[in-house]
Design a protein around this motif. Structure first.
Motif, PDB file in Angstrom:
ATOM      1  N   LEU A   1       1.540   4.014   7.642  1.00 12.29           N
ATOM      2  CA  LEU A   1       0.925   4.203   6.432  1.00 12.29           C
ATOM      3  C   LEU A   1       1.296   3.204   5.203  1.00 12.29           C
ATOM      4  N   GLY A   2       2.669   3.047   5.244  1.00 13.29           N
ATOM      5  CA  GLY A   2       3.159   2.290   3.916  1.00 13.29           C
ATOM      6  C   GLY A   2       3.225   0.848   4.350  1.00 13.29           C
ATOM      7  N   ALA A   3       3.488   0.319   5.669  1.00 11.86           N
ATOM      8  CA  ALA A   3       3.725  -1.190   6.139  1.00 11.86           C
ATOM      9  C   ALA A   3       2.243  -1.658   6.011  1.00 11.86           C
ATOM     10  N   GLY A   4       1.128  -0.675   6.605  1.00 15.57           N
ATOM     11  CA  GLY A   4      -0.116  -1.077   6.554  1.00 15.57           C
ATOM     12  C   GLY A   4      -0.800  -1.476   5.259  1.00 15.57           C
ATOM     13  N   GLY A   5      -0.299  -0.565   4.327  1.00 22.40           N
ATOM     14  CA  GLY A   5      -0.923  -0.604   2.717  1.00 22.40           C
ATOM     15  C   GLY A   5      -0.207  -1.761   2.121  1.00 22.40           C
ATOM     16  N   LEU A   6       0.975  -2.267   2.658  1.00 19.75           N
ATOM     17  CA  LEU A   6       1.442  -3.476   2.084  1.00 19.75           C
ATOM     18  C   LEU A   6       0.721  -4.613   2.443  1.00 19.75           C
ATOM     19  N   THR A   7       0.248  -4.669   3.673  1.00 20.14           N
ATOM     20  CA  THR A   7      -0.402  -6.007   4.140  1.00 20.14           C
ATOM     21  C   THR A   7      -1.589  -6.156   3.485  1.00 20.14           C
ATOM     22  N   VAL A   8      -2.197  -5.271   2.765  1.00 21.79           N
ATOM     23  CA  VAL A   8      -3.448  -5.438   2.002  1.00 21.79           C
ATOM     24  C   VAL A   8      -3.129  -5.709   0.485  1.00 21.79           C
ATOM     25  N   VAL A   9      -1.881  -4.940  -0.100  1.00 17.26           N
ATOM     26  CA  VAL A   9      -1.802  -4.975  -1.512  1.00 17.26           C
ATOM     27  C   VAL A   9      -0.906  -6.278  -1.670  1.00 17.26           C
ATOM     28  N   ALA A  10       0.115  -6.665  -1.066  1.00 19.39           N
ATOM     29  CA  ALA A  10       0.728  -7.726  -1.417  1.00 19.39           C
ATOM     30  C   ALA A  10       0.014  -9.092  -1.432  1.00 19.39           C
ATOM     31  N   PRO A  11      -0.818  -9.417  -0.351  1.00 18.97           N
ATOM     32  CA  PRO A  11      -1.385 -10.800  -0.407  1.00 18.97           C
ATOM     33  C   PRO A  11      -2.444 -10.835  -1.617  1.00 18.97           C
ATOM     34  N   LEU A  12      -2.973  -9.390  -1.767  1.00 21.73           N
ATOM     35  CA  LEU A  12      -3.895  -9.269  -2.964  1.00 21.73           C
ATOM     36  C   LEU A  12      -3.345  -9.666  -4.214  1.00 21.73           C
ATOM     37  N   TYR A  13      -2.246  -9.061  -4.684  1.00 19.01           N
ATOM     38  CA  TYR A  13      -1.485  -9.192  -5.659  1.00 19.01           C
ATOM     39  C   TYR A  13      -1.100 -10.708  -5.936  1.00 19.01           C
TER      40      TYR A  13
ATOM     41  N   VAL B   1       1.762   1.312  14.787  1.00 21.36           N
ATOM     42  CA  VAL B   1       0.467   0.497  14.423  1.00 21.36           C
ATOM     43  C   VAL B   1      -0.798   1.260  14.023  1.00 21.36           C
ATOM     44  N   LEU B   2      -1.138   2.589  14.732  1.00 19.02           N
ATOM     45  CA  LEU B   2      -2.072   3.528  14.080  1.00 19.02           C
ATOM     46  C   LEU B   2      -1.661   3.815  12.595  1.00 19.02           C
ATOM     47  N   GLY B   3      -0.437   3.881  12.196  1.00 17.59           N
ATOM     48  CA  GLY B   3      -0.388   4.327  10.652  1.00 17.59           C
ATOM     49  C   GLY B   3      -0.666   3.050   9.941  1.00 17.59           C
ATOM     50  N   ALA B   4      -0.552   1.954  10.487  1.00 20.54           N
ATOM     51  CA  ALA B   4      -0.716   0.658   9.683  1.00 20.54           C
ATOM     52  C   ALA B   4      -1.944   0.521   9.405  1.00 20.54           C
ATOM     53  N   ALA B   5      -2.970   0.820  10.668  1.00 20.93           N
ATOM     54  CA  ALA B   5      -4.395   0.743  10.322  1.00 20.93           C
ATOM     55  C   ALA B   5      -4.939   1.583   9.360  1.00 20.93           C
ATOM     56  N   LEU B   6      -4.426   2.709   9.397  1.00 16.78           N
ATOM     57  CA  LEU B   6      -5.037   3.814   8.354  1.00 16.78           C
ATOM     58  C   LEU B   6      -4.406   3.323   6.921  1.00 16.78           C
ATOM     59  N   GLY B   7      -3.182   3.037   6.757  1.00 18.96           N
ATOM     60  CA  GLY B   7      -2.646   2.629   5.658  1.00 18.96           C
ATOM     61  C   GLY B   7      -3.465   1.535   5.105  1.00 18.96           C
ATOM     62  N   SER B   8      -3.846   0.482   5.713  1.00 15.72           N
ATOM     63  CA  SER B   8      -4.544  -0.454   5.283  1.00 15.72           C
ATOM     64  C   SER B   8      -5.973  -0.194   4.578  1.00 15.72           C
ATOM     65  N   LEU B   9      -6.651   0.826   5.392  1.00 16.50           N
ATOM     66  CA  LEU B   9      -7.778   1.273   4.692  1.00 16.50           C
ATOM     67  C   LEU B   9      -7.713   1.860   3.412  1.00 16.50           C
ATOM     68  N   ILE B  10      -6.707   2.756   3.371  1.00 14.29           N
ATOM     69  CA  ILE B  10      -6.373   3.559   2.350  1.00 14.29           C
ATOM     70  C   ILE B  10      -6.037   2.652   1.076  1.00 14.29           C
ATOM     71  N   ALA B  11      -5.292   1.619   1.456  1.00 13.86           N
ATOM     72  CA  ALA B  11      -4.687   0.702   0.438  1.00 13.86           C
ATOM     73  C   ALA B  11      -6.176   0.062  -0.245  1.00 13.86           C
TER      74      ALA B  11
END
Length: 271
Positions: A126-138, A70-80
């Motif tokens: 990090l990857g899973a969190g980034g995808l939660t931002v990128v995929a819906p945006l795309y 969960v921590l990694g996902a939070a950071l990943g979403s911010l990086i994304a």
């Protein structure tokens, strides 16, 4: 059938990008249920009998294995959020998926090493969190306005589907496999099959017209939009594509003016 063929590229693009919801969904279903398997508990010393004198230590160990993801996902979403504008939606999606897959492999073969598992959980998150931002945006940027809500909602449909599938896979492994490392390794890693196919498919699609236009790659943006709407090679309605692209440019211009106003507003007040 003809309409399906006419929109094959759009359908493929939507399916590939929607698979970006699999890592988060399967993490909450497949991985979380895998930690309850006796094989996983034995490998990571989560057996209650070993912690009779320190039950809080057992609780902390269980919580860390879950919460590091969960921590990694939070950071990943911010990086994304930053990467999406700098390297594009598609490259951000591909990078996030590759990072998550690497983390998944590390989780699969951590073999009872708690420190490695925690790192793998953070890295995969990090990857899973980034995808939660990128995929819906795309998805929101390639969908026609009239069906945008439905297309973006496919993200949650796939996420929840794989969350549920994860529980069933774990249950099947528990019922039909010996309690060895192979049991939990199968449950954790089997999801690499659909995500790997999606990553491979992503190299056959293009970035969103909106991002391409924002990078002054106008001709490429029009070409991609035409392909998404099946307007090239005599198919679809080129006039509608031109109108949609003009609207896109107007929206980007208004957004740029609004952001410029936010940047210059405070300074003008001080002057």
């Amino acid at each position: 059938m003809a309409r399906l063929n006419a929109n094959a590229y759009y359908i493929m693009t939507t399916l590939v990008i929607t698979c970006g919801s699999i890592p988060k969904g399967y993490d909450e279903g497949g991985f979380s249920s895998a930690t309850g398997l006796s094989s996983f508990k034995a490998d990571y010393d989560l057996v209650p009998a070993h912690w009779k004198t320190n039950p809080s230590g057992l609780a902390d160990r269980k919580a860390n294995i879950s919460s590091f993801g969960v921590l990694g996902a939070a950071l990943g979403s911010l990086i994304a959020i930053v990467l999406c504008d700098r390297i594009g939606r598609l490259r951000s999606w591909q990078l996030a998926m590759a990072v998550w897959m690497a983390g998944n492999l590390l989780q699969t073969f951590a073999s009872g090493i708690l420190g490695l598992m925690l790192f793998a959980r953070l890295w995969g998150g990090l990857g899973a969190g980034g995808l939660t931002v990128v995929a819906p945006l795309y998805l929101s940027e390639i969908a026609p306005a009239r069906s945008r809500g439905m297309v973006v909602s496919l993200y949650m449909v796939v996420l929840l589907s794989f969350l549920t599938i994860g529980f069933f896979i774990s249950y099947g492994a528990e019922q039909h496999m010996a309690a060895t490392r192979m049991q939990y390794r199968l449950v954790i890693s089997i999801v690499l099959v659909p995500t790997g196919l999606a990553l491979l498919g992503s190299f056959f699609i293009a970035d969103t017209p909106r991002w391409l236009a924002s990078q002054d790659r106008t001709e490429e943006a029009i070409r991609v939009l035409s392909r998404l709407r099946h307007s090239s090679n005599g198919g679809g309605d080129s006039t509608a594509v031109a109108a949609e692209f003009e609207e896109l440019q107007q929206q980007m211009q208004h957004k740029g003016e609004a952001l410029k106003g936010l940047r210059t507003g405070p300074s003008s007040k001080r002057s």
